[in-house]
Scaffold this motif. Structure first.
Motif, short mmCIF file in Angstrom:
data_model
loop_
_atom_site.label_atom_id
_atom_site.label_comp_id
_atom_site.label_asym_id
_atom_site.label_seq_id
_atom_site.Cartn_x
_atom_site.Cartn_y
_atom_site.Cartn_z
N THR A 35 0.86 -1.19 0.00
CA THR A 35 0.00 0.00 0.00
C THR A 35 0.89 1.23 0.00
O THR A 35 1.78 1.36 0.84
CB THR A 35 -0.91 0.00 1.25
OG1 THR A 35 -1.62 -1.24 1.30
CG2 THR A 35 -1.92 1.13 1.18
N LYS A 36 0.67 2.13 -0.96
CA LYS A 36 1.62 3.23 -1.21
C LYS A 36 1.12 4.57 -0.68
O LYS A 36 -0.08 4.82 -0.56
CB LYS A 36 1.87 3.36 -2.71
CG LYS A 36 2.37 2.09 -3.38
CD LYS A 36 3.66 1.58 -2.73
CE LYS A 36 4.20 0.36 -3.47
NZ LYS A 36 5.26 -0.30 -2.72
N PHE A 37 2.09 5.43 -0.42
CA PHE A 37 1.81 6.83 -0.08
C PHE A 37 2.01 7.67 -1.34
O PHE A 37 3.07 7.60 -1.97
CB PHE A 37 2.76 7.32 1.01
CG PHE A 37 2.62 8.78 1.29
CD1 PHE A 37 1.59 9.24 2.10
CD2 PHE A 37 3.50 9.70 0.75
CE1 PHE A 37 1.45 10.60 2.34
CE2 PHE A 37 3.37 11.06 1.00
CZ PHE A 37 2.34 11.51 1.79
N GLY A 38 0.99 8.44 -1.66
CA GLY A 38 1.11 9.33 -2.81
C GLY A 38 0.96 10.78 -2.39
O GLY A 38 1.93 11.49 -2.16
N CYS A 39 -0.28 11.21 -2.25
CA CYS A 39 -0.57 12.62 -1.97
C CYS A 39 -0.73 12.93 -0.49
O CYS A 39 -0.44 14.04 -0.04
CB CYS A 39 -1.84 13.03 -2.70
SG CYS A 39 -3.30 12.14 -2.10
N GLY A 40 -1.23 11.99 0.28
CA GLY A 40 -1.47 12.22 1.70
C GLY A 40 -2.72 13.01 2.01
O GLY A 40 -2.98 13.35 3.17
N ILE A 41 -3.51 13.33 1.00
CA ILE A 41 -4.71 14.15 1.22
C ILE A 41 -5.96 13.51 0.62
O ILE A 41 -6.90 14.20 0.24
CB ILE A 41 -4.53 15.58 0.67
CG1 ILE A 41 -4.16 15.55 -0.82
CG2 ILE A 41 -3.49 16.35 1.49
CD1 ILE A 41 -4.22 16.92 -1.49
N ALA A 42 -5.96 12.20 0.52
CA ALA A 42 -7.13 11.46 0.03
C ALA A 42 -7.51 11.80 -1.40
O ALA A 42 -8.66 11.64 -1.80
CB ALA A 42 -8.34 11.67 0.95
N ALA A 43 -6.53 12.23 -2.20
CA ALA A 43 -6.84 12.63 -3.57
C ALA A 43 -6.43 11.61 -4.63
O ALA A 43 -7.09 11.49 -5.66
CB ALA A 43 -6.16 13.97 -3.88
N CYS A 44 -5.36 10.84 -4.40
CA CYS A 44 -4.82 10.02 -5.49
C CYS A 44 -5.22 8.56 -5.44
O CYS A 44 -5.26 7.89 -6.46
CB CYS A 44 -3.29 10.13 -5.53
SG CYS A 44 -2.43 9.19 -4.23
N GLY A 45 -5.46 8.03 -4.26
CA GLY A 45 -5.89 6.63 -4.14
C GLY A 45 -4.77 5.61 -4.08
O GLY A 45 -5.04 4.41 -4.00
N ALA A 46 -3.52 6.05 -4.08
CA ALA A 46 -2.41 5.09 -4.01
C ALA A 46 -2.45 4.26 -2.73
O ALA A 46 -1.93 3.15 -2.68
CB ALA A 46 -1.08 5.83 -4.10
N CYS A 47 -3.09 4.79 -1.72
CA CYS A 47 -3.12 4.15 -0.39
C CYS A 47 -4.40 3.35 -0.16
O CYS A 47 -4.70 3.02 0.99
CB CYS A 47 -3.02 5.24 0.67
SG CYS A 47 -4.45 6.36 0.61
N THR A 48 -5.15 3.04 -1.21
CA THR A 48 -6.46 2.40 -1.05
C THR A 48 -6.36 1.01 -0.43
O THR A 48 -5.61 0.16 -0.90
CB THR A 48 -7.18 2.31 -2.41
OG1 THR A 48 -7.30 3.62 -2.96
CG2 THR A 48 -8.56 1.68 -2.27
N ALA A 56 -11.13 2.45 1.02
CA ALA A 56 -10.84 3.57 1.92
C ALA A 56 -9.43 4.07 1.64
O ALA A 56 -8.54 3.28 1.32
CB ALA A 56 -10.96 3.14 3.37
N ARG A 57 -9.25 5.37 1.75
CA ARG A 57 -7.93 5.97 1.52
C ARG A 57 -7.21 6.07 2.86
O ARG A 57 -7.49 6.94 3.67
CB ARG A 57 -8.10 7.30 0.79
CG ARG A 57 -8.73 7.00 -0.58
CD ARG A 57 -8.74 8.10 -1.58
NE ARG A 57 -9.15 7.51 -2.87
CZ ARG A 57 -9.30 8.17 -3.98
NH1 ARG A 57 -9.06 9.47 -4.00
NH2 ARG A 57 -9.65 7.56 -5.09
N SER A 58 -6.29 5.15 3.05
CA SER A 58 -5.73 4.95 4.38
C SER A 58 -4.81 6.08 4.83
O SER A 58 -4.50 6.18 6.01
CB SER A 58 -4.99 3.61 4.44
OG SER A 58 -3.94 3.57 3.50
N CYS A 59 -4.39 6.95 3.91
CA CYS A 59 -3.54 8.08 4.31
C CYS A 59 -4.33 9.09 5.12
O CYS A 59 -3.74 9.88 5.86
CB CYS A 59 -2.95 8.76 3.08
SG CYS A 59 -4.15 9.69 2.10
N SER A 60 -5.63 9.08 4.97
CA SER A 60 -6.46 10.10 5.60
C SER A 60 -7.48 9.51 6.56
O SER A 60 -8.44 10.17 6.93
CB SER A 60 -7.18 10.92 4.52
OG SER A 60 -6.23 11.50 3.66
S1 FES Z 1 -1.83 8.82 -0.62
FE1 FES Z 1 -3.09 9.81 -2.11
S2 FES Z 1 -5.11 9.27 -1.49
FE2 FES Z 1 -3.83 8.49 0.07
#
Ligand code: FES
Ligand code: FES
Length: 160
Positions: A35-48, A56-60
């Protein structure tokens, strides 16, 4: 605080600040780095990931909110035969990934969509698959979702 939850079918106890993102617990405490970190603001979905079956977007998502819930990460999905999930097989067959960074999040979003809809239409795919791919693999993602659900690809999907 300690938080009891289930990750990929196993009961786990997480030690984290209540407002710490679930993503940190998954990656740092449990060592599940798919599970990856991308934007950290629930925008990109890399952390789904899935929480009780929902994407769920786990970064947020504060880790305190998953107490008692069931979490599934990319490491936890598999097919009925115990090998790769049908979506993963379709992803490989369609050669979806380019750099690959967004792909575990894309697959988790796709699995959730298919579990909810069965055979998603193009409109359902477009509405549900809001994960960002900087490499532009969207046509192949659509193609792979159709293939995973036994639907023929459309001309547009076959273009990439
Ligand atoms: S890291 Fe981009 S939505 Fe979570
Ligand atoms: S495959 Fe590179 S960001 Fe999606």
């Amino acid at each position: 605080m300690t938080i009891s939850t289930t990750v990929n079918g196993k009961a786990v106890t997480l030690n984290a600040e209540p407002d710490s993102p679930l993503l940190w617990a998954i990656r740092e405490e449990l060592g599940l780095t798919g599970t990856k970190f991308g934007c950290g603001i629930a925008a990109c979905g890399a952390c789904t990931v899935h929480v009780n079956g929902e994407p769920a977007r786990s970064c947020s998502l504060p880790v305190s909110e998953v107490a008692g819930k069931s979490i599934t990460t990319i490491e936890g999905i598999k097919g009925s035969d115990g090998t790769l999930h049908a979506v993963q097989k379709a992803w490989i067959a369609a050669q979806v990934p380019q750099c690959g960074y967004c792909q575990s999040g894309q697959i988790m979003a796709a699995v959730a969509l298919i579990e909810k809809t069965g055979k998603p239409s193009d409109d359902q795919i477009d509405e549900a698959m809001t994960n960002i791919c900087r490499c532009g693999t969207y046509p192949r993602i659509r193609k792979a979702i159709h293939a995973a659900t036994g639907q023929a690809a459309t001309a547009v999907e076959g273009a990439a």
